[in-house]
Enzyme design. Structure first.
Site, mmCIF file in Angstrom:
data_model
loop_
_atom_site.group_PDB
_atom_site.id
_atom_site.type_symbol
_atom_site.label_atom_id
_atom_site.label_comp_id
_atom_site.label_asym_id
_atom_site.label_seq_id
_atom_site.Cartn_x
_atom_site.Cartn_y
_atom_site.Cartn_z
ATOM 1 N N HIS A 226 0.855 -1.188 0.000
ATOM 2 C CA HIS A 226 0.000 0.000 0.000
ATOM 3 C C HIS A 226 0.890 1.236 0.000
ATOM 4 O O HIS A 226 1.959 1.250 0.619
ATOM 5 C CB HIS A 226 -0.909 0.007 1.237
ATOM 6 C CG HIS A 226 -2.033 0.981 1.164
ATOM 7 N ND1 HIS A 226 -1.888 2.311 1.466
ATOM 8 C CD2 HIS A 226 -3.344 0.819 0.807
ATOM 9 C CE1 HIS A 226 -3.047 2.931 1.313
ATOM 10 N NE2 HIS A 226 -3.941 2.055 0.915
ATOM 11 N N ASP B 164 -7.900 -3.832 -0.736
ATOM 12 C CA ASP B 164 -8.436 -3.944 -2.092
ATOM 13 C C ASP B 164 -8.379 -5.374 -2.605
ATOM 14 O O ASP B 164 -9.232 -5.798 -3.390
ATOM 15 C CB ASP B 164 -7.668 -3.016 -3.039
ATOM 16 C CG ASP B 164 -7.799 -1.560 -2.649
ATOM 17 O OD1 ASP B 164 -8.944 -1.102 -2.520
ATOM 18 O OD2 ASP B 164 -6.778 -0.894 -2.456
#
Length: 434
Positions: A310, A368
């Site tokens: 991330h 995600d």
């Protein structure tokens, strides 16, 4: 700056000139250098493409520590909120600053519930789009158009109207999102049901049809609620900054949120979970996983594993563990653990959590990765993934917009630039140009 204090200064030396810039300290996180008077004192600007080293505002809503993998809303860890709260409670927290009492939550939930219907004329607005219009295009247009229908909540100087606009946006976003989906698949719109919870109502409006009764799974409704909680706010990201920048000009709240949706539509921001499924389709089968793991480790290969690591979290994404558990619950409920793409995803997850390369690089599965798998399993097309993100993030945008509007030090946004174009030069008449 509310809630902050000056703590020391930084010396800026240029030749024989010394400039002192104050250091400002918040509740948590690094100190910041207050450069508001830098240009006036030195004649210089700072250069920070993407504003990744610049605090554009002070905020009391959300705190992120990417190195430690921490995300908190109003001081409460996201893991605790996802495990013990529901989305309505988190919405109240983001907007009001505190968790609600039973009475406060009941009133807030009722107020939101009774704002879920859309003005009937908006149905004609939907039908103006092409049948193959992307649902995000519909979302941008319809949300922006709300200001043409709800004139009694566009006066940004009136705190009551700001509250009404905030409630309307949170309430109507699931209705708009479900209608965007229904329009894209050619099914009739389903009106809200006030007897259902926020997540249940969204699933009902999205997947039910008039011809039969839609049975809502408590497991899927809870999964949807968690997805909303985990995406509710994420500090000053691109779309939130867009909402604040639009709001700084005095634009009405519906226009500001429409601007945020447009920004979220960008694949570098809101399209990550859709990119995960695209990657899984490219890999194709479990047998090809070693080949693509090798490609991911090759610095000279452009292939990247989507849904791992991330930009902000240099440790484990704190939302991912909750989403992982939710993913397993959904797959178990639907009985589709043997679906090829899902088996492929689980194999990628296993390798990422065990392989030394991924552990060393801290390329853990992020929120995600799991949300894409969950949404696909629940029956959402990939074109709806970013719509669901926008639905959940609306409360964060609204909370940030309200905070900005209440800030007496708020100014219109006006970033500066480092000009690299031509210096002044004389104009040459057309007949003399070669």
């Amino acid at each position: 700056m509310s809630g902050s204090k000056t703590n020391g200064t930084v010396q800026l030396n240029e030749g024989s000139t010394n400039t002192e810039l104050p250091m400002v300290e918040g509740t948590l996180g690094p100190k910041v250098i207050d450069i508001r008077k830098l240009y006036a004192q030195t004649g210089h600007f700072t250069y920070d493409p993407g504003f990744t080293s610049t605090a554009s505002c002070d905020s009391a809503i959300t705190y992120i520590d990417g190195d430690e993998g921490i995300l908190m809303h109003r001081g409460y860890k996201i893991e605790e909120l996802a495990a013990q709260s529901d989305f309505m409670e988190v919405c109240y927290l983001l907007l009001k600053g505190e968790l609600p009492t039973s009475e406060e939550k009941a009133k807030f939930t009722k107020d939101i519930t009774y704002h879920t219907m859309l003005h009937e004329q908006l149905i004609q607005f939907f039908r103006g789009f092409r049948r193959d219009a992307h649902p995000m295009a519909i979302m941008v247009g319809v949300v922006g158009a709300l200001s043409a229908f709800y004139h009694d909540s566009t006066d940004i100087a009136d705190p009551h109207q700001r509250m009404i606009a905030s409630y309307r946006l949170i309430a109507k976003m699931p209705t708009i999102a479900a209608m965007a989906y229904k329009y894209s698949v050619g099914q009739p719109f389903i009106y809200p049901n006030n007897e259902l919870s926020y997540a249940e109502n969204f699933l009902h409006m999205t997947f039910s049809v008039p011809a039969e009764t839609y049975k809502i799974s408590p497991t899927l409704a809870r999964a949807m609620d968690r997805i909303f909680i985990l995406h509710a706010d994420h500090e000053q990201n691109a779309s939130t900054s867009t909402v604040r920048l639009a709001g700084s000009s005095g634009a009405n709240p519906f226009a500001c949120i429409a601007a945020g949706i447009a920004c979220l539509w960008g694949p570098a921001h809101g399209g990550a979970n859709e990119a995960v499924l695209t990657m899984l389709e490219e890999i194709g089968s479990v047998e090809r996983v070693p080949e693509f793991i090798k490609k991911a480790k090759d610095k000279n290969d452009p292939f990247r594993l989507m849904g791992f690591g991330h930009r902000v979290y240099k440790n484990y994404d704190p939302r991912a563990k909750v989403m992982q558990q939710t993913c397993y619950e959904v797959l178990d409920e639907l009985g589709i653990k043997d679906e090829p793409m899902l088996k492929l995803a689980m194999e990628l997850e296993r390798i990422a959590l065990e392989d030394e390369y991924f552990i060393e690089k801290k390329l853990f599965p992020n929120v995600d990765f799991y949300s894409g798998i969950i949404l696909k399993a629940m029956g959402f097309p990939t074109s709806m993934f970013t719509v669901l993100f926008a639905l959940a993030r609306t409360v964060g945008w609204v909370a940030q917009w309200n905070e900005m509007m209440e800030d007496p030090g708020q100014k219109i946004g006006r970033p500066r630039q480092l000009y690299t174009g031509k210096a002044q030069r004389p104009f040459v008449p057309l007949v003399k140009r070669k």
